[in-house]
Design a protein around this motif. Structure first.
Motif, PDB file in Angstrom:
ATOM      1  N   LEU A  67       0.807  -1.210  -0.001  1.00 25.51           N
ATOM      2  CA  LEU A  67      -0.143   0.026  -0.062  1.00 25.51           C
ATOM      3  C   LEU A  67       0.959   1.379   0.023  1.00 25.51           C
ATOM      4  N   GLY A  68       0.256   2.330  -0.342  1.00 24.11           N
ATOM      5  CA  GLY A  68       1.169   3.498  -0.361  1.00 24.11           C
ATOM      6  C   GLY A  68       1.475   4.038  -1.782  1.00 24.11           C
ATOM      7  N   GLY A  69       1.763   3.221  -2.661  1.00 20.97           N
ATOM      8  CA  GLY A  69       1.778   3.640  -3.997  1.00 20.97           C
ATOM      9  C   GLY A  69       2.699   4.674  -4.246  1.00 20.97           C
ATOM     10  N   ALA A  70       2.785   5.492  -5.611  1.00 20.94           N
ATOM     11  CA  ALA A  70       3.904   6.167  -5.997  1.00 20.94           C
ATOM     12  C   ALA A  70       3.941   7.506  -5.121  1.00 20.94           C
ATOM     13  N   ILE A  71       3.058   7.924  -4.019  1.00 23.22           N
ATOM     14  CA  ILE A  71       3.087   9.021  -3.473  1.00 23.22           C
ATOM     15  C   ILE A  71       3.922   8.786  -2.111  1.00 23.22           C
ATOM     16  N   THR A  72       4.238   7.461  -1.840  1.00 24.47           N
ATOM     17  CA  THR A  72       5.033   7.027  -0.721  1.00 24.47           C
ATOM     18  C   THR A  72       6.401   6.927  -1.007  1.00 24.47           C
ATOM     19  N   ASP A  73       7.223   7.352  -0.035  1.00 25.66           N
ATOM     20  CA  ASP A  73       8.850   7.537  -0.357  1.00 25.66           C
ATOM     21  C   ASP A  73       9.328   6.418   0.120  1.00 25.66           C
ATOM     22  N   PHE A  74       8.719   5.821   1.288  1.00 24.24           N
ATOM     23  CA  PHE A  74       9.610   4.608   1.907  1.00 24.24           C
ATOM     24  C   PHE A  74       8.136   3.562   2.269  1.00 24.24           C
ATOM     25  N   THR A  75       8.490   2.256   1.730  1.00 31.00           N
ATOM     26  CA  THR A  75       7.432   1.191   2.193  1.00 31.00           C
ATOM     27  C   THR A  75       8.176   0.209   3.242  1.00 31.00           C
ATOM     28  N   ASP A  76       7.471  -0.486   3.951  1.00 31.90           N
ATOM     29  CA  ASP A  76       8.252  -1.350   4.906  1.00 31.90           C
ATOM     30  C   ASP A  76       6.971  -2.364   5.393  1.00 31.90           C
ATOM     31  N   VAL A  77       7.329  -3.272   6.048  1.00 26.24           N
ATOM     32  CA  VAL A  77       6.413  -3.924   6.845  1.00 26.24           C
ATOM     33  C   VAL A  77       6.804  -3.518   8.588  1.00 26.24           C
ATOM     34  N   LEU A 107       8.233  -5.580  -3.251  1.00 25.54           N
ATOM     35  CA  LEU A 107       7.948  -4.474  -2.466  1.00 25.54           C
ATOM     36  C   LEU A 107       8.845  -3.457  -2.938  1.00 25.54           C
ATOM     37  N   ARG A 108       8.360  -2.435  -3.323  1.00 27.53           N
ATOM     38  CA  ARG A 108       9.162  -0.993  -3.804  1.00 27.53           C
ATOM     39  C   ARG A 108       9.575  -0.149  -2.753  1.00 27.53           C
ATOM     40  N   GLU A 109      10.527   0.696  -2.758  1.00 25.93           N
ATOM     41  CA  GLU A 109      11.206   1.707  -2.130  1.00 25.93           C
ATOM     42  C   GLU A 109      11.330   1.348  -0.747  1.00 25.93           C
ATOM     43  N   VAL A 110      11.804   0.303  -0.473  1.00 22.08           N
ATOM     44  CA  VAL A 110      12.477  -0.256   0.808  1.00 22.08           C
ATOM     45  C   VAL A 110      13.696   0.453   1.519  1.00 22.08           C
ATOM     46  N   ARG A 111      13.733   1.269   2.428  1.00 20.68           N
ATOM     47  CA  ARG A 111      14.924   1.698   2.616  1.00 20.68           C
ATOM     48  C   ARG A 111      15.945   0.901   3.300  1.00 20.68           C
ATOM     49  N   PRO A 112      17.089   1.085   3.263  1.00 23.52           N
ATOM     50  CA  PRO A 112      18.065   0.212   3.771  1.00 23.52           C
ATOM     51  C   PRO A 112      17.657   0.307   5.486  1.00 23.52           C
ATOM     52  N   GLY A 113      17.955  -1.078   5.874  1.00 25.77           N
ATOM     53  CA  GLY A 113      17.710  -1.335   7.468  1.00 25.77           C
ATOM     54  C   GLY A 113      16.129  -1.522   7.781  1.00 25.77           C
TER      55      GLY A 113
END
Length: 381
Positions: free
Chosen positions: A87-97, A125-131
């Protein structure tokens, strides 16, 4: 606790997802890697604006007493191929669980739950920040998986404006100090907007954002009603719980700029701003004004990182930021391995094509400058 003492479920109903707000907020507070983009306010509001009936797949892991210890906010992607994405799509800069820091069994339990839910599909899963917590799930995945590079983000240390300026070459530092003196001379003041005034302030921000980019290629989605409605629903509760801040900048009593900043325990990120063209006419450097504001918020709160979020625009590079690359994590069951390789190959091909286009454009600019220099200096062209 053992894995057998955890049980999983899948939320497929939007109203049921909305009712998870309190326990989601509790888990969010116990997940040290979470960013405001993983808050229930942001995700549920996004689903209301952008979700599709029948597509929701929020995977939940609970203790025997019902306490939520892990969650993966997913949906079935559009298209002919079976894919689950965040969830979050293109307007979301970081995704995660989300994973409970105090529950080491949460990550393997969530990985197992995802494997069951995603049987025959790819989890992309797109745009997953390191860590991010998603890396723990990726590390425990037993089937085919791929890790690709995603968007570039630029980050600065959470220090004062003076310390940021000290990182710059002396000539540029002098120019920045001159811009700051101009801001102070004009008397631009800042006002943090309280929660009850946030909806009206967001309307003003979006109006200023469109004015700022008028005739210069504004991001179309930022002008849409659904984006405005999403922000109106999401941001007020985020402001009230400390996950966001809306600030307005006034000149001679008039609101000339507004900024939406998102905040997590580890970072502060400037998400969206708008500025009246009158500032440009008065030679005000808006990016310097906003960066001073962000540096003040970050350093005063003790957060480690001031994130400029996605994009490596030239104006961001002036501050000598660190480049951090988001990740794209793809997971599949063994039966869906061919689909994973196909999707990963297509994604890699698109990145290669984009890189080639950028490099050709760079070469073209250099050649053009060389030819122009040759003509100016009497050479051939």
């Amino acid at each position: 606790m053992t894995l057998s003492e955890l049980h999983t479920q899948v939320c497929r109903d939007g109203e049921e997802f909305g009712e998870l707000d309190e326990e989601w907020a509790s888990l969010y507070a116990r997940c040290s890697t979470a960013t405001p983009f993983q808050s229930h306010s942001w995700l549920h509001s996004w689903w209301v604006s952008y979700g599709r009936p029948g597509a929701l797949r929020v995977v939940l892991v609970r203790r025997e007493d019902g306490e939520l210890v892990a969650a993966a906010p997913l949906m079935r992607a559009r298209g002919p191929l079976p894919v689950l994405t965040q969830l979050g799509g293109a307007i979301t800069d970081f995704t995660d669980v989300l994973l409970d820091d105090a529950c080491p069994e949460a990550a393997p339990a969530l990985a197992g739950a995802l494997a069951r839910v995603a049987r025959g599909t790819v989890v992309d899963l797109r745009e997953v920040r390191p860590g991010a917590s998603a890396e723990q799930v990726f590390a425990r995945w037993r089937g085919p998986r791929r890790r690709l590079a995603d968007s570039l983000c630029l980050e600065l240390p959470g220090v004062s404006m003076d310390d940021l300026i000290a990182r710059m070459p002396s000539s540029r530092a002098q120019r920045v100090r001159a811009k700051l003196r101009k801001l102070d001379a004009l008397g631009i003041d800042e006002r943090v907007v309280p929660g009850e005034e946030v909806p009206a302030a967001l309307e003003r921000l979006l109006t200023l954002h469109q004015l700022q980019w008028q005739g210069r290629g504004v991001t179309v989605e930022h002008t849409s009603d659904r984006f405005a409605q999403h922000l109106a629903r999401a941001v007020r509760p985020m402001v009230e719980c400390g996950d966001a801040r809306v600030t307005e900048f006034r000149l001679a009593g008039d609101i000339v700029a507004a900024d939406l900043t998102l905040m997590s325990p580890r970072l502060v990120g400037g998400y969206l701003y708008g500025a009246d063209p009158v500032l440009r006419a008065r030679k005000v450097d808006v990016s310097t004004m906003l960066l001073r504001h962000g540096a003040r918020e970050t350093s005063a709160s003790g957060r480690a990182t001031l994130s400029l979020l996605r994009g490596a625009e030239p104006y961001k590079q002036h501050w000598r930021p660190e480049t951090v690359t988001n990740q794209r994590l793809m997971l599949a069951g063994r039966g869906a391995a061919p689909l994973l390789w196909l999707r990963a190959g297509a994604a890699g091909g698109r990145r290669w094509a984009a890189r080639q286009a950028r490099e050709r454009a760079w070469v073209g600019r250099v050649v053009g400058r060389v030819r122009a220099w040759g003509r100016t200096n009497g050479g051939g062209g």
